[in-house]
Design an enzyme around this catalytic site. Structure first.
Site, PDB file in Angstrom:
ATOM      1  CD  GLN A  69      -2.854  -0.950   2.484  1.00 23.73           C
ATOM      2  OE1 GLN A  69      -2.509  -0.373   3.501  1.00 23.73           O
ATOM      3  NE2 GLN A  69      -4.052  -1.495   2.341  1.00 23.73           N
ATOM      4  NE  ARG A 106      -0.310   2.141  -6.418  1.00 22.36           N
ATOM      5  CZ  ARG A 106      -1.567   2.204  -6.803  1.00 22.36           C
ATOM      6  NH1 ARG A 106      -2.432   1.345  -6.310  1.00 22.36           N
ATOM      7  NH2 ARG A 106      -1.959   3.087  -7.685  1.00 22.36           N
ATOM      8  NE  ARG A 130       2.109   7.488  -8.559  1.00 26.49           N
ATOM      9  CZ  ARG A 130       1.110   7.850  -9.375  1.00 26.49           C
ATOM     10  NH1 ARG A 130       1.166   7.506 -10.646  1.00 26.49           N
ATOM     11  NH2 ARG A 130       0.104   8.544  -8.933  1.00 26.49           N
ATOM     12  CD  GLU A 156      10.808  -4.091  -0.235  1.00 23.37           C
ATOM     13  OE1 GLU A 156      10.326  -3.500  -1.224  1.00 23.37           O
ATOM     14  OE2 GLU A 156      10.269  -5.042   0.326  1.00 23.37           O
ATOM     15  CB  SER A 181      17.432  -7.193  -2.434  1.00 22.56           C
ATOM     16  OG  SER A 181      17.351  -8.201  -3.423  1.00 22.56           O
ATOM     17  CB  ALA A 182      13.686 -11.390  -0.724  1.00 19.36           C
ATOM     18  NE  ARG A 227      11.854 -12.768  -4.894  1.00 22.88           N
ATOM     19  CZ  ARG A 227      11.919 -11.558  -5.389  1.00 22.88           C
ATOM     20  NH1 ARG A 227      11.741 -10.518  -4.630  1.00 22.88           N
ATOM     21  NH2 ARG A 227      12.176 -11.391  -6.670  1.00 22.88           N
ATOM     22  CG  HIS A 260      -0.738  13.800  -0.843  1.00 19.80           C
ATOM     23  ND1 HIS A 260      -1.953  14.412  -1.045  1.00 19.80           N
ATOM     24  CD2 HIS A 260      -0.711  12.751  -1.698  1.00 19.80           C
ATOM     25  CE1 HIS A 260      -2.630  13.756  -1.975  1.00 19.80           C
ATOM     26  NE2 HIS A 260      -1.898  12.739  -2.378  1.00 19.80           N
ATOM     27  NE  ARG A 291      -1.882   4.931   1.887  1.00 19.64           N
ATOM     28  CZ  ARG A 291      -2.569   4.073   1.145  1.00 19.64           C
ATOM     29  NH1 ARG A 291      -3.628   3.441   1.631  1.00 19.64           N
ATOM     30  NH2 ARG A 291      -2.231   3.866  -0.113  1.00 19.64           N
TER      31      ARG A 291
END
EC number: 2.1.1.148
Lengths: 303, 303, 303, 303
Positions: free
Chosen positions: D109, D112, D114, D120, D122-123, D195, D217, D222
């Site tokens: 979520q 989204r 942008r 992130e 990395s798996a 994974r 925003h 959220r």
């Protein structure tokens, strides 16, 4: 077959009566509209709409260049020039919209490309189908030892069968429990919670819209051999669509991006020395071993 | 008249033979394509291409909502719902491309909206035409005393004539010298330098492409009474085009954006007290004088 | 001198007492803060704030790569790897903010880079200073005959003097009239209208904030020899600042971007043939004359 | 406890010796740096770096407004004005960077949005920890019948226990098999494939950097009651951090965003009629039932 007959009927029902338009129209794309291309075991990709063509790129560039170029340069030549010199804004003047069905773990890589618009099927609002990705036998591959984020050769058939059996069993179990959690006659858990029990190979779908410049950026990264196979197959299908849509742009893209190689300052020195007749080795090249082998693979066909 | 017959012929020549398409097509937009709308004294705005319609917004929203909504909600209702709850991504699924001729000082405000694609006529590459903006008599206005960034009433006719004469004389002199600097038989100055002599009311032109969501954001800001008149007239013309293109979306936009008013937390308290029968004054309202008068203008028609 | 003593005093007044922070801090950047670098005849560039350093790039990359890399790769090597393979997101983790004074025609090129934040001095709200750009003698150059958007050699001294006299006279006249139009004792024209009488070489100023990845993209385009001189001088100054701020990143940027050259698919074939001992000419190369000469200039030092 | 002592030690090790800086520094934020706030059962949120403060917003706005405002308006008042009139660019001049640990379904979520930078874990490159989200008992809730994308009341304790047991069992089984698939002594499946067997409640982590405008925003959407609980708790924690970082901006954000209500054109008519003494009912209001009840809930405290 990736699509059920029900899904095919639903897509077909969206096809509207052809109508007359004065907008730029590409015959080859009209044939592709509403045709879902199957990707992976349950995924698909289909063009929902498009805006512009090679001519729209040229038209936009000529506003920025004014009347002058009309005489001196024909369209394909101008497009090659724009691509070579990274004048990217005229390529933003075309737009394409896809409907894509893809596993969640692929969607997670894909969404990292921020210069696009997306509407995804909501698992808070609706129930996901029992569809999850299982690799084909030849894609059940070992961890690469040379590339920490890649895969190596396929596992032997026995091991691959075991792997697939595990993947299938866990995804099935998780989906069964998802349904059971949701069941309003039973536990009636909220959809937004029940879905957290699903595995990352579950299929989702979305509408994805992007301009031509950003599409090519996406394709350059995701059709690359280092991209994960499961997203690469979508990218490769899109390159075929690109060729149908904007053939001159697609040709320039292959010439100056996909088939190109960037020499670093150090590599450039090595090439100059070699062209001047000198024998250069990695040791006296000033390059690291990794850079040397990357360059050798491209220039000398070594690997 | 803003457009020369030569410019009209050039635009007309771009009109291609209508062709059949299966893409969403809006009859009212087909009539607008290739029709330049005159704006200001030499500017224009014309739709070059468009993608999608009201149905495309709904289609994208329903992917994200799944099959469920199909029964419960018809298109206009869903569009109103999306607009009211600021679910903006489905509106990104439509796209429009304009060809605009506008003064440089307007272009400088316009370009601040980054979520768009633009190709501008290049004065490094080509020579700009002798066209500059002069306000109409009723727009030659005094500085506002209440609003530091706005204009007040029109100046008296005599003063306005003087103003226009100065603007005309300076722009003409600068353009004459621009031509003289450029003249290859004379000084032959580089175009990229000669152009720095032009005044900010010189006309330029560009192709400008934007999605429906960002277009509405642009329009909400630039059709606002606080926007400068010279950009507002472009925005107002675009709102007319919006109504032809996506009538349900345009109606929702007017209901929930253009005609709406946001009550701050403090204003909300005042409204609640008044609805409960209390007489509230600015002094006991908790609002600043400015907030109070902004609210009063909207709720009580005072100004 | 570009800056008046009044402007210097104003900048100096913003300098706050140094305070302790646990954030990444770069000693060389602390020395640059509040130091305006003069650019062109009245412009400047100064760093107002910065976030992160080379270590912040590595830190972000290692989250995405996990614990593994800590042993195998030291920071500079990882940064070179990220740059070479266009893994750009870790470079977005650093941010820099500049205060820039620049001519309007330069601002118009600069603003085309959308991935940045900008706040410009408003000529609707305030009155612009009497400052306009006049090129130095050696920059008063003829139109290039080979490059439609570039300049060639400097004009002879007499012609250059004439050019500068014209530019000065027109800018002065326009500014005088701007003041006269604004004068509240006289015509009292609204500021938002009076400013349209100014020439494009008038100075403006803004705060401009951008992340490290997008800054390097800006610099690669604007420090390029094909960029207009008047924006290139700002870019060159920023490259110096880049070296002070993130030395490892700056070195990799020079190695893999500024000093690099991309061989197209066709060029790659030519280089392979030449390395294999073949003599290749433009005629049998498969390249256009323009591609051939672009490649020769880089590989063989020809031009 | 969400964080293992090993994780705490790793974070602590990143804390560098405080150093002197001339950049804007916020004492309250210095205290927050390197302090992980626990969120959900294994997640956390911590500030890694920040740039700017309330003063930086004002400074940027005053460049765009020029010298004039310095006298007439003090900082908090200007910030309120900017927020009320949606002049958002000055708020882009501040930046914040978080390190976040969060379940994959929350990350889906979050991503989204942008207008942010993200790296992130990395798996494909590393192995994920055995950590998955299980809701607290009071969050194991039924599907809402009124809101198709929300949850209702908590399930009874027995059912909730069953739900948690299913979620725990499936996530454990999937993780056990993930480890078994990866085991190089055993199957040795590539990480990028193994994974895909994990469930969507598995924890991941990332560095996330965003400017103040876009952060607000994100928070407005959220921290909204309609957002899913599991992302809302992160947003609520960030609002606390916002108050420490930029107190004047945070106050204006609460006044004009979080605590505000937008009256549509139709609602505005109803309020005017009521303020004029008329009794208005849903039937004669021109509003739909849903709009009427949304408005009544806010204006009259009905629900």
């Amino acid at each position: 077959m990736a699509l059920t007959s029900e899904q095919r009927a639903e897509i077909e029902a969206q096809r509207s009566e052809p109508q007359l338009t004065s907008r730029p129209t590409v015959a080859a794309m009209e044939n592709l509209l509403f045709t879902p291309f199957e990707v992976l075991d349950h995924g698909f990709l289909r063009v929902v709409d498009y805006m512009g063509d090679d001519g729209a790129v040229v038209q936009a560039a000529r506003v920025s260049y004014g009347r002058g170029t009309k005489k001196v340069s024909e369209d394909a030549g101008l497009i090659r020039y724009l691509m070579r010199h990274r004048h990217s804004t005229p390529f933003e003047m075309c737009e394409i919209k896809f409907h894509v069905k893809l596993p969640v773990f692929v969607a997670r890589q894909w969404i990292r490309h921020r210069m696009a618009s997306v509407n995804e099927y909501s698992a808070r609002y609706s129930i996901l189908d029992r569809e999850f990705y299982l690799p084909a036998m030849d894609q059940v591959a070992a961890q690469s030892s040379s590339n920490r984020q890649g895969r190596s050769d396929a596992l032997d058939a026995d091991t691959a069968h075991q792997v697939l059996e595990i993947l299938r069993r866990d995804a099935s179990q998780c989906y069964d429990d998802y349904e059971s959690l949701l069941n309003p006659e039973g536990r009636g858990l909220a959809r937004e919670l029940a879905r957290i029990n699903l595995t990352l190979n579950t299929y989702t779908q979305w509408y994805w819209k992007i301009d031509l410049h950003n599409l090519m950026h996406f394709l350059a990264l995701r059709a690359d051999p280092h991209a994960q196979y499961e997203i690469r197959v979508y990218a490769e299908k899109m390159i075929e669509i690109l060729k149908a849509w904007v053939p001159a742009t697609a040709a320039a893209f292959e010439e100056y991006r996909l088939g190109a190689f960037t020499l670093s300052a150090g590599m450039l020195k090595v090439v100059r020395r070699r062209l001047a007749g000198e024998t250069v080795t990695q040791e006296n090249s000033g390059l690291t071993k990794r850079e040397w082998s990357e360059m050798a693979a491209v220039l000398d066909g070594a690997s």
